[in-house]
Motif scaffolding. Sequence first.
Motif, PDB file in Angstrom:
ATOM      1  N   PRO A   1      31.203  31.522   3.297  1.00 21.42           N
ATOM      2  CA  PRO A   1      30.480  30.395   3.874  1.00 21.42           C
ATOM      3  C   PRO A   1      29.430  30.910   4.851  1.00 21.42           C
ATOM      4  CG  PRO A   1      32.835  30.271   4.377  1.00 21.42           C
ATOM      5  CD  PRO A   1      32.597  31.551   3.646  1.00 21.42           C
ATOM      6  N   PRO A   2      28.429  30.179   5.237  1.00 22.02           N
ATOM      7  CA  PRO A   2      28.193  28.804   4.826  1.00 22.02           C
ATOM      8  C   PRO A   2      27.482  28.733   3.478  1.00 22.02           C
ATOM      9  CG  PRO A   2      26.518  29.449   6.382  1.00 22.02           C
ATOM     10  CD  PRO A   2      27.454  30.638   6.223  1.00 22.02           C
ATOM     11  N   PHE A   3      27.679  27.640   2.818  1.00 19.02           N
ATOM     12  CA  PHE A   3      27.078  27.408   1.511  1.00 19.02           C
ATOM     13  C   PHE A   3      25.844  26.517   1.685  1.00 19.02           C
ATOM     14  CE2 PHE A   3      31.629  28.026   0.682  1.00 19.02           C
ATOM     15  CZ  PHE A   3      31.582  29.050  -0.249  1.00 19.02           C
ATOM     16  N   VAL A   4      24.944  26.870   2.601  1.00 17.37           N
ATOM     17  CA  VAL A   4      23.789  26.028   2.931  1.00 17.37           C
ATOM     18  C   VAL A   4      22.502  26.744   2.539  1.00 17.37           C
ATOM     19  CG1 VAL A   4      22.542  24.855   4.779  1.00 17.37           C
ATOM     20  CG2 VAL A   4      25.026  24.952   4.843  1.00 17.37           C
ATOM     21  N   GLN A   5      21.604  25.985   1.893  1.00 19.70           N
ATOM     22  CA  GLN A   5      20.279  26.495   1.532  1.00 19.70           C
ATOM     23  C   GLN A   5      19.243  25.492   2.011  1.00 19.70           C
ATOM     24  OE1 GLN A   5      19.965  27.794  -2.591  1.00 19.70           O
ATOM     25  NE2 GLN A   5      22.177  28.035  -2.706  1.00 19.70           N
ATOM     26  N   GLU A   6      18.036  25.959   2.317  1.00 18.96           N
ATOM     27  CA  GLU A   6      16.938  25.090   2.744  1.00 18.96           C
ATOM     28  C   GLU A   6      15.875  25.061   1.655  1.00 18.96           C
ATOM     29  OE1 GLU A   6      15.652  26.935   6.361  1.00 18.96           O
ATOM     30  OE2 GLU A   6      17.099  25.800   7.561  1.00 18.96           O
ATOM     31  N   ALA A   7      15.188  23.908   1.551  1.00 16.93           N
ATOM     32  CA  ALA A   7      14.123  23.782   0.558  1.00 16.93           C
ATOM     33  C   ALA A   7      13.200  22.634   0.930  1.00 16.93           C
ATOM     34  CB  ALA A   7      14.708  23.561  -0.828  1.00 16.93           C
ATOM     35  N   CYS A   8      12.029  22.644   0.320  1.00 19.74           N
ATOM     36  CA  CYS A   8      11.072  21.549   0.456  1.00 19.74           C
ATOM     37  C   CYS A   8      11.032  20.837  -0.896  1.00 19.74           C
ATOM     38  CB  CYS A   8       9.701  22.104   0.830  1.00 19.74           C
ATOM     39  SG  CYS A   8       8.487  20.818   1.153  1.00 19.74           S
ATOM     40  N   ILE A   9      11.423  19.575  -0.926  1.00 20.39           N
ATOM     41  CA  ILE A   9      11.471  18.798  -2.160  1.00 20.39           C
ATOM     42  C   ILE A   9      10.246  17.896  -2.203  1.00 20.39           C
ATOM     43  CG2 ILE A   9      12.823  17.177  -3.535  1.00 20.39           C
ATOM     44  CD1 ILE A   9      14.121  19.969  -3.069  1.00 20.39           C
ATOM     45  N   CYS A  10       9.415  18.068  -3.230  1.00 22.80           N
ATOM     46  CA  CYS A  10       8.158  17.319  -3.330  1.00 22.80           C
ATOM     47  C   CYS A  10       8.142  16.432  -4.575  1.00 22.80           C
ATOM     48  CB  CYS A  10       6.976  18.279  -3.375  1.00 22.80           C
ATOM     49  SG  CYS A  10       6.757  19.195  -1.837  1.00 22.80           S
ATOM     50  N   PRO A  11       7.391  15.325  -4.524  1.00 25.65           N
ATOM     51  CA  PRO A  11       7.309  14.433  -5.680  1.00 25.65           C
ATOM     52  C   PRO A  11       6.510  15.061  -6.808  1.00 25.65           C
ATOM     53  CG  PRO A  11       5.776  13.746  -3.987  1.00 25.65           C
ATOM     54  CD  PRO A  11       6.582  14.875  -3.410  1.00 25.65           C
ATOM     55  N   GLY A  12       6.774  14.607  -8.006  1.00 24.00           N
ATOM     56  CA  GLY A  12       6.023  15.074  -9.157  1.00 24.00           C
ATOM     57  C   GLY A  12       6.414  16.453  -9.645  1.00 24.00           C
TER      58      GLY A  12
END
Length: 150
Positions: A83-94
């Motif tokens: 652990p930790p099982f956490v990831q960061e990302a930027c989620i964009c439309p399209g």
Amino acid sequence: MPPLQALVRYSITALILGLCLQLVTGQNEQNRKPLVVKMTPPPKNVKSMETTEIKCNVSTELTECVPIEFSILSNKPLNCDPPPFVQEACICPGVRPRNFYWNVCSEGTVKLYCVAQATPISEICEDEEMVVVPLKGNTAYDYKEFVVQN
């Protein structure tokens, strides 16, 4: 019908239709989900402590990008990846849904939860111009049972 009367009648009709269209479009914008999470069903017939890849994906129905923290949780302790099982990302439309992968193993059957949570850390989306952290619907999840045979 005199031309002036016809012009007024058609103008009023066009105005009413335009207002109705705005109302319908506005309702659609409010019903969009900030985050949509889907988890691929884990494989069947997994043995105790056998490492298995879990795949989850997240997307947005908004018109702006959303910075998120994405994690996998379980109702019992998991083994293998620390652990930790956490990831960061930027989620964009399209853009097609963003996939996340974890290697997990367990001694017994567990419920796995893929959880996406919007975060105010705007640096995650530093290359994007339109970034928003939604006030409603800022957390979404999906879960499946990970069946382990002893």
